[in-house]
Design a protein around this motif. Structure first.
Motif, PDB file in Angstrom:
ATOM      1  N   HIS A  26     -50.039 -17.030 -16.140  1.00 49.20           N
ATOM      2  CA  HIS A  26     -49.816 -15.952 -17.101  1.00 49.20           C
ATOM      3  C   HIS A  26     -49.001 -16.461 -18.292  1.00 49.20           C
ATOM      4  N   ASP A  27     -47.945 -17.177 -18.007  1.00 50.43           N
ATOM      5  CA  ASP A  27     -47.080 -17.701 -19.079  1.00 50.43           C
ATOM      6  C   ASP A  27     -47.820 -18.704 -19.969  1.00 50.43           C
ATOM      7  N   ALA A  28     -48.730 -19.463 -19.401  1.00 53.32           N
ATOM      8  CA  ALA A  28     -49.465 -20.462 -20.178  1.00 53.32           C
ATOM      9  C   ALA A  28     -50.481 -19.812 -21.121  1.00 53.32           C
ATOM     10  N   PHE A  29     -51.019 -18.645 -20.750  1.00 53.66           N
ATOM     11  CA  PHE A  29     -52.079 -18.012 -21.538  1.00 53.66           C
ATOM     12  C   PHE A  29     -51.605 -16.818 -22.371  1.00 53.66           C
ATOM     13  N   ILE A  30     -50.363 -16.386 -22.220  1.00 50.14           N
ATOM     14  CA  ILE A  30     -49.861 -15.228 -22.958  1.00 50.14           C
ATOM     15  C   ILE A  30     -49.866 -15.403 -24.472  1.00 50.14           C
ATOM     16  N   PRO A  31     -49.735 -16.615 -25.030  1.00 51.56           N
ATOM     17  CA  PRO A  31     -49.754 -16.739 -26.492  1.00 51.56           C
ATOM     18  C   PRO A  31     -51.073 -16.315 -27.140  1.00 51.56           C
ATOM     19  N   PHE A  32     -52.142 -16.184 -26.365  1.00 51.86           N
ATOM     20  CA  PHE A  32     -53.457 -15.901 -26.943  1.00 51.86           C
ATOM     21  C   PHE A  32     -53.806 -14.420 -26.955  1.00 51.86           C
ATOM     22  N   GLY A  33     -53.012 -13.572 -26.307  1.00 53.31           N
ATOM     23  CA  GLY A  33     -53.288 -12.145 -26.340  1.00 53.31           C
ATOM     24  C   GLY A  33     -52.788 -11.445 -25.103  1.00 53.31           C
ATOM     25  N   GLU A  34     -53.009 -10.124 -25.084  1.00 56.70           N
ATOM     26  CA  GLU A  34     -52.565  -9.305 -23.955  1.00 56.70           C
ATOM     27  C   GLU A  34     -53.382  -9.627 -22.707  1.00 56.70           C
ATOM     28  N   ILE A  35     -52.697  -9.961 -21.629  1.00 56.21           N
ATOM     29  CA  ILE A  35     -53.359 -10.311 -20.366  1.00 56.21           C
ATOM     30  C   ILE A  35     -53.357  -9.093 -19.458  1.00 56.21           C
ATOM     31  N   VAL A  36     -54.539  -8.773 -18.941  1.00 52.08           N
ATOM     32  CA  VAL A  36     -54.707  -7.625 -18.051  1.00 52.08           C
ATOM     33  C   VAL A  36     -54.476  -8.028 -16.601  1.00 52.08           C
ATOM     34  N   ASP A  37     -54.997  -9.207 -16.211  1.00 45.86           N
ATOM     35  CA  ASP A  37     -54.914  -9.628 -14.811  1.00 45.86           C
ATOM     36  C   ASP A  37     -54.994 -11.145 -14.713  1.00 45.86           C
ATOM     37  N   VAL A  38     -54.301 -11.697 -13.734  1.00 43.97           N
ATOM     38  CA  VAL A  38     -54.370 -13.127 -13.406  1.00 43.97           C
ATOM     39  C   VAL A  38     -54.616 -13.218 -11.912  1.00 43.97           C
ATOM     40  N   SER A  39     -55.623 -14.000 -11.514  1.00 42.57           N
ATOM     41  CA  SER A  39     -55.878 -14.153 -10.081  1.00 42.57           C
ATOM     42  C   SER A  39     -56.141 -15.613  -9.739  1.00 42.57           C
ATOM     43  N   LEU A  40     -55.605 -16.019  -8.604  1.00 42.46           N
ATOM     44  CA  LEU A  40     -55.823 -17.357  -8.049  1.00 42.46           C
ATOM     45  C   LEU A  40     -56.420 -17.152  -6.659  1.00 42.46           C
ATOM     46  N   PRO A  41     -57.744 -17.322  -6.505  1.00 35.98           N
ATOM     47  CA  PRO A  41     -58.362 -17.094  -5.197  1.00 35.98           C
ATOM     48  C   PRO A  41     -57.757 -17.993  -4.120  1.00 35.98           C
ATOM     49  N   LYS A  42     -57.487 -17.394  -2.992  1.00 35.04           N
ATOM     50  CA  LYS A  42     -56.907 -18.108  -1.847  1.00 35.04           C
ATOM     51  C   LYS A  42     -58.011 -18.858  -1.110  1.00 35.04           C
ATOM     52  N   PRO A  43     -57.643 -19.894  -0.334  1.00 34.18           N
ATOM     53  CA  PRO A  43     -58.642 -20.587   0.483  1.00 34.18           C
ATOM     54  C   PRO A  43     -59.269 -19.617   1.473  1.00 34.18           C
ATOM     55  N   GLU A  44     -60.555 -19.831   1.763  1.00 36.50           N
ATOM     56  CA  GLU A  44     -61.255 -18.964   2.703  1.00 36.50           C
ATOM     57  C   GLU A  44     -60.666 -19.126   4.095  1.00 36.50           C
ATOM     58  N   LEU A  45     -60.842 -18.097   4.894  1.00 41.05           N
ATOM     59  CA  LEU A  45     -60.368 -18.137   6.266  1.00 41.05           C
ATOM     60  C   LEU A  45     -61.512 -18.588   7.171  1.00 41.05           C
ATOM     61  N   TYR A  46     -61.160 -19.299   8.232  1.00 35.07           N
ATOM     62  CA  TYR A  46     -62.179 -19.734   9.172  1.00 35.07           C
ATOM     63  C   TYR A  46     -61.612 -19.710  10.581  1.00 35.07           C
TER      64      TYR A  46
END
Length: 167
Positions: A26-46
């Motif tokens: 979020h901090d790295a991309f905030i200079p480019f505009g209003e951020i609605v959501d940031v997601s980092l997909p977790k590893p799948e479960l097995y």
């Protein structure tokens, strides 16, 4: 916001270090505009007992596929598509936590029937025949000259002898 508009305003960020958190992204991309959501997909479960994914089993039998906090990529959704394009232009091939990141416009999520490892063959999926202009007669079409299937061995006479040919 429609799904298509939302997709245009979402940036795929690949090549992320394990040290990256949603807050740092979020901090790295905030200079480019209003951020609605940031997601980092977790590893799948097995399930460690079986090699296939288990969804109906109790959570006690499931564990993360690795100790990684995320899968090495994430999504940053902006409120405006123009902001997303500006972020892509400025952040693609930039360095974040010692790794070069790749930024692209996010692609639409694939239909569950089209995912890798699907139990349905790609040619059996609905709409495949019309998309690729395939008809039932294309695969085993008879030879038009005599009505029989073409012989795959035709023209290979004399190739059963090894060695140089005498002239």
């Amino acid at each position: 916001m429609s799904d298509q508009t939302r997709q245009k305003a979402t940036v795929f960020v690949g090549g992320l270090s394990n040290e990256v958190t949603p807050h740092t992204l979020h901090d790295a991309f905030i200079p480019f505009g209003e951020i609605v959501d940031v997601s980092l997909p977790k590893p799948e479960l097995y399930n460690p007992i079986h090699s296939f994914h288990v969804q109906a089993q109790a959570n006690t039998e499931l564990r993360a596929s690795s100790k990684d906090p995320h899968r090495g990529f994430g999504y940053v959704e902006f409120s405006l598509a123009e902001d997303a394009r500006e972020a892509i232009d400025n952040m693609d091939q930039a360095e974040l936590y010692g790794r070069v990141i790749k930024c692209n416009q996010a692609k639409p999520q694939k239909d569950a029937s089209e995912r890798l490892g699907s139990r349905t063959a790609v040619w059996e999926q609905e709409g495949y025949a019309t998309k690729y202009n395939v008809t039932d007669g294309d695969q085993n079409a008879p030879d038009e000259q005599n009505g029989k299937p073409e012989d795959p061995m035709q023209g290979l006479e004399g190739l059963d002898v090894a060695g140089p040919r005498l002239q």
